[in-house]
Design a protein around this motif. Structure first.
Motif, mmCIF file in Angstrom:
data_model
loop_
_atom_site.group_PDB
_atom_site.id
_atom_site.type_symbol
_atom_site.label_atom_id
_atom_site.label_comp_id
_atom_site.label_asym_id
_atom_site.label_seq_id
_atom_site.Cartn_x
_atom_site.Cartn_y
_atom_site.Cartn_z
ATOM 1 N N SER A 1 0.818 -1.139 0.001
ATOM 2 C CA SER A 1 0.065 0.251 -0.033
ATOM 3 C C SER A 1 0.969 1.326 0.054
ATOM 4 O O SER A 1 0.337 2.270 -0.887
ATOM 5 C CB SER A 1 -0.986 -0.005 1.174
ATOM 6 O OG SER A 1 -1.730 -1.117 1.148
ATOM 7 N N TRP A 2 1.933 1.098 0.851
ATOM 8 C CA TRP A 2 2.842 2.412 0.894
ATOM 9 C C TRP A 2 3.550 2.392 -0.520
ATOM 10 O O TRP A 2 3.798 3.503 -0.965
ATOM 11 C CB TRP A 2 3.912 2.208 1.954
ATOM 12 C CG TRP A 2 4.789 3.372 2.129
ATOM 13 C CD1 TRP A 2 6.110 3.098 2.326
ATOM 14 C CD2 TRP A 2 4.541 4.601 2.276
ATOM 15 N NE1 TRP A 2 6.683 4.451 2.417
ATOM 16 C CE2 TRP A 2 5.848 5.430 2.412
ATOM 17 C CE3 TRP A 2 3.410 5.463 2.363
ATOM 18 C CZ2 TRP A 2 5.828 6.626 2.782
ATOM 19 C CZ3 TRP A 2 3.247 6.837 2.626
ATOM 20 C CH2 TRP A 2 4.643 7.511 2.738
ATOM 21 N N MET A 3 3.979 1.342 -1.201
ATOM 22 C CA MET A 3 4.513 1.368 -2.417
ATOM 23 C C MET A 3 3.907 2.219 -3.535
ATOM 24 O O MET A 3 4.153 3.149 -4.417
ATOM 25 C CB MET A 3 4.824 0.130 -3.125
ATOM 26 C CG MET A 3 6.066 -0.670 -2.640
ATOM 27 S SD MET A 3 6.459 -2.082 -3.178
ATOM 28 C CE MET A 3 7.785 -2.621 -2.430
ATOM 29 N N LEU A 4 2.341 1.866 -3.463
ATOM 30 C CA LEU A 4 1.470 2.437 -4.459
ATOM 31 C C LEU A 4 1.206 3.640 -3.970
ATOM 32 O O LEU A 4 0.929 4.603 -4.904
ATOM 33 C CB LEU A 4 0.002 1.830 -4.475
ATOM 34 C CG LEU A 4 0.212 -0.075 -4.893
ATOM 35 C CD1 LEU A 4 -1.110 -0.561 -4.550
ATOM 36 C CD2 LEU A 4 0.768 -0.141 -6.286
ATOM 37 N N TYR A 5 1.085 4.260 -2.746
ATOM 38 C CA TYR A 5 0.696 5.620 -2.515
ATOM 39 C C TYR A 5 1.743 6.641 -2.591
ATOM 40 O O TYR A 5 1.703 7.965 -2.890
ATOM 41 C CB TYR A 5 -0.015 5.684 -1.071
ATOM 42 C CG TYR A 5 -0.229 6.847 -0.481
ATOM 43 C CD1 TYR A 5 -1.214 7.780 -0.959
ATOM 44 C CD2 TYR A 5 0.587 7.481 0.491
ATOM 45 C CE1 TYR A 5 -1.572 8.938 -0.420
ATOM 46 C CE2 TYR A 5 0.641 8.730 1.099
ATOM 47 C CZ TYR A 5 -0.689 9.271 0.533
ATOM 48 O OH TYR A 5 -0.848 10.821 0.957
ATOM 49 N N TYR A 6 3.209 5.990 -2.366
ATOM 50 C CA TYR A 6 4.411 6.865 -1.960
ATOM 51 C C TYR A 6 4.556 7.929 -3.242
ATOM 52 O O TYR A 6 4.980 9.050 -2.987
ATOM 53 C CB TYR A 6 5.453 6.077 -2.054
ATOM 54 C CG TYR A 6 6.970 6.669 -1.799
ATOM 55 C CD1 TYR A 6 7.090 6.826 -0.517
ATOM 56 C CD2 TYR A 6 7.493 7.031 -2.988
ATOM 57 C CE1 TYR A 6 8.565 7.154 -0.260
ATOM 58 C CE2 TYR A 6 8.769 7.878 -2.432
ATOM 59 C CZ TYR A 6 9.242 7.992 -1.189
ATOM 60 O OH TYR A 6 10.464 8.348 -0.941
ATOM 61 N N PHE A 7 4.070 7.535 -4.575
ATOM 62 C CA PHE A 7 4.613 8.279 -5.579
ATOM 63 C C PHE A 7 3.897 9.701 -5.560
ATOM 64 O O PHE A 7 4.247 10.738 -5.921
ATOM 65 C CB PHE A 7 4.053 7.701 -6.818
ATOM 66 C CG PHE A 7 4.188 8.553 -8.147
ATOM 67 C CD1 PHE A 7 5.764 8.633 -8.645
ATOM 68 C CD2 PHE A 7 3.337 9.295 -8.749
ATOM 69 C CE1 PHE A 7 6.115 9.511 -9.775
ATOM 70 C CE2 PHE A 7 3.675 9.880 -9.848
ATOM 71 C CZ PHE A 7 4.877 9.952 -10.513
ATOM 72 N N PHE A 8 2.381 9.587 -5.048
ATOM 73 C CA PHE A 8 1.567 10.816 -5.016
ATOM 74 C C PHE A 8 2.012 12.013 -4.248
ATOM 75 O O PHE A 8 2.522 12.958 -4.430
ATOM 76 C CB PHE A 8 0.059 10.563 -4.573
ATOM 77 C CG PHE A 8 -0.419 9.548 -5.522
ATOM 78 C CD1 PHE A 8 -0.955 9.971 -6.705
ATOM 79 C CD2 PHE A 8 -0.501 8.182 -5.398
ATOM 80 C CE1 PHE A 8 -1.638 9.252 -7.604
ATOM 81 C CE2 PHE A 8 -1.088 7.328 -6.296
ATOM 82 C CZ PHE A 8 -1.582 7.649 -7.434
ATOM 83 N N PRO A 9 2.489 11.567 -2.850
ATOM 84 C CA PRO A 9 3.262 12.753 -1.896
ATOM 85 C C PRO A 9 4.424 13.032 -2.533
ATOM 86 O O PRO A 9 4.784 14.354 -2.323
ATOM 87 C CB PRO A 9 3.101 12.160 -0.622
ATOM 88 C CG PRO A 9 3.215 10.535 -0.721
ATOM 89 C CD PRO A 9 2.327 10.491 -2.058
ATOM 90 N N ALA A 10 5.336 12.181 -2.883
ATOM 91 C CA ALA A 10 6.875 12.470 -3.610
ATOM 92 C C ALA A 10 6.452 13.551 -4.595
ATOM 93 O O ALA A 10 7.365 14.437 -4.702
ATOM 94 C CB ALA A 10 7.386 11.199 -3.873
ATOM 95 N N HIS A 11 5.477 13.245 -5.533
ATOM 96 C CA HIS A 11 5.300 14.200 -6.688
ATOM 97 C C HIS A 11 5.027 15.499 -6.235
ATOM 98 O O HIS A 11 5.421 16.533 -6.680
ATOM 99 C CB HIS A 11 4.392 13.469 -7.546
ATOM 100 C CG HIS A 11 4.113 14.357 -8.937
ATOM 101 N ND1 HIS A 11 3.231 15.406 -8.994
ATOM 102 C CD2 HIS A 11 4.919 14.038 -10.197
ATOM 103 C CE1 HIS A 11 3.159 15.716 -10.294
ATOM 104 N NE2 HIS A 11 4.007 15.184 -10.984
#
Length: 350
Positions: free
Chosen positions: A298-308
């Motif tokens: 779940s953290w893998m899938l979500y991580y890109f959004f706050p990083a971006h």
């Protein structure tokens, strides 16, 4: 080393420049005696190792728990406190794929069942039953001519299905013989021949052995595919953002950190699964492993959004829309690449 005694000679040993202080203003070399005692070498090695470990753990902590922080710090010039992006990715990639190949592979329940029970082919069994039924029923005096023809057609259709599933060949030798000696109209194309031959080898040889070879070859080359794909990932970031504000180099650093994060979290989940496997296969252990995997993925899938959002500094709505497009574009392309790579790996099995 601040406690090292300076040389009395003020001429730099590296570039012959006059050194007024501790470091040469021309090349940066420290103007100290090059002959070191064992005590000095030991202390110097320990301090370098400690500095590397501190930088490594600080880098990993920020990489996993603070999306885009490393990229922003690196591009702002704060680089000595963290590992360089390329070095970080290469190190994590090497450790990840090395440990995957080193750890023993446990056989699945399906493989264990197949080792203890004889393998049967239900289609062939049904075909044999159909053949017996055909011989019995065709000789029955009560059947009409139409009924006998229907039984015959059904049996032939079943035979055609078996031939289709078996690609119509009994062995690799038969396929090779047809490809070499048959008329041109009956020969297969080169690609079709390779695919048919590989599937025939799976039928003729040990399936478990071929699967292990495929997995080993896939893992061995997957890191290369991932490394080659990163410039393409950075290219899509470049397309979706301002060319005046962001250079391709900036997107490349963001990509290196993002892929390093994915590999790091995958490695952590992999090691946790292996560690918990030593405690048995109870329901509670399986539940704990499942929870860890669920949270990690779940953290893998979500991580890109706050990083971006944090790195590019756009509004949440704009950042979310771009992230969704980028996520799905890259997801589709990576699926296509992995499919082609799987076919390539399968064809080149030895």
């Amino acid at each position: 080393m601040g406690k090292t005694v300076l040389r009395k000679d003020k001429t730099c040993l590296n570039c012959r420049y006059v050194v007024e202080n501790r470091f040469c203003p021309n090349c940066g070399q420290e103007n100290t005696d090059t002959r070191k005692t064992f005590h000095h070498l030991f202390i110097h090695f320990f301090e370098d190792l400690t500095h590397y470990e501190n930088a490594f753990w600080k880098t990993i902590k920020n990489l996993i728990f603070k999306p885009a922080t490393l990229t922003k710090e690196y591009l702002s010039g704060k680089r000595l406190s963290y590992l360089a992006p390329v070095r970080l990715y290469i190190f994590i990639s090497f450790i990840t794929f090395f440990l995957i190949t080193v750890f023993p592979n446990e056989k699945s329940d399906l493989v264990k069942i197949n080792e203890t029970k004889p393998v049967t082919n239900p289609i062939n069994d049904s075909l044999k039953t159909a053949d017996k039924s055909k011989e019995k029923n065709l000789n029955a005096p009560t059947l009409s001519i139409k009924e006998k023809e229907a039984i015959k057609n059904n049996t032939e259709n079943a035979s055609d299905k078996v031939n289709f599933l078996n690609f119509g060949y009994k062995s690799v030798q038969e396929l090779d013989s047809i490809q070499q000696h048959a008329p041109e109209s009956e020969k297969l194309s080169k690609f079709s021949y390779l695919i048919n031959r590989k599937f025939q080898e799976v039928k003729d040889k040990n399936k478990e052995e071929l699967f292990e070879k495929f997995k080993e070859s896939f893992i061995h080359n997957f890191s290369k595919v991932l490394f080659i794909y990163m410039p393409l990932f950075a290219f899509f970031l470049w397309i979706f953002h301002s060319k005046k504000r962001w250079y391709y180099f900036d997107h490349g650093i963001f990509t290196l950190h993002y892929f390093s994060f994915l590999l790091s979290l995958f490695l952590i989940l992999f090691l946790l699964t292996k560690i918990f496997s030593f405690f048995g296969d109870s329901g509670s252990i399986s539940f704990i492993v499942g929870v860890f995997n669920f949270v990690g993925i779940s953290w893998m899938l979500y991580y890109f959004f706050p990083a971006h959002h944090r790195f590019y500094g756009e509004t949440r709505l704009v950042s979310f829309i771009k992230s969704v497009f980028l996520f799905f574009i890259n997801f589709i392309i990576i699926i296509i690449i992995l499919t082609l790579f799987s076919i390539y790996t399968f064809i080149n099995l030895h």
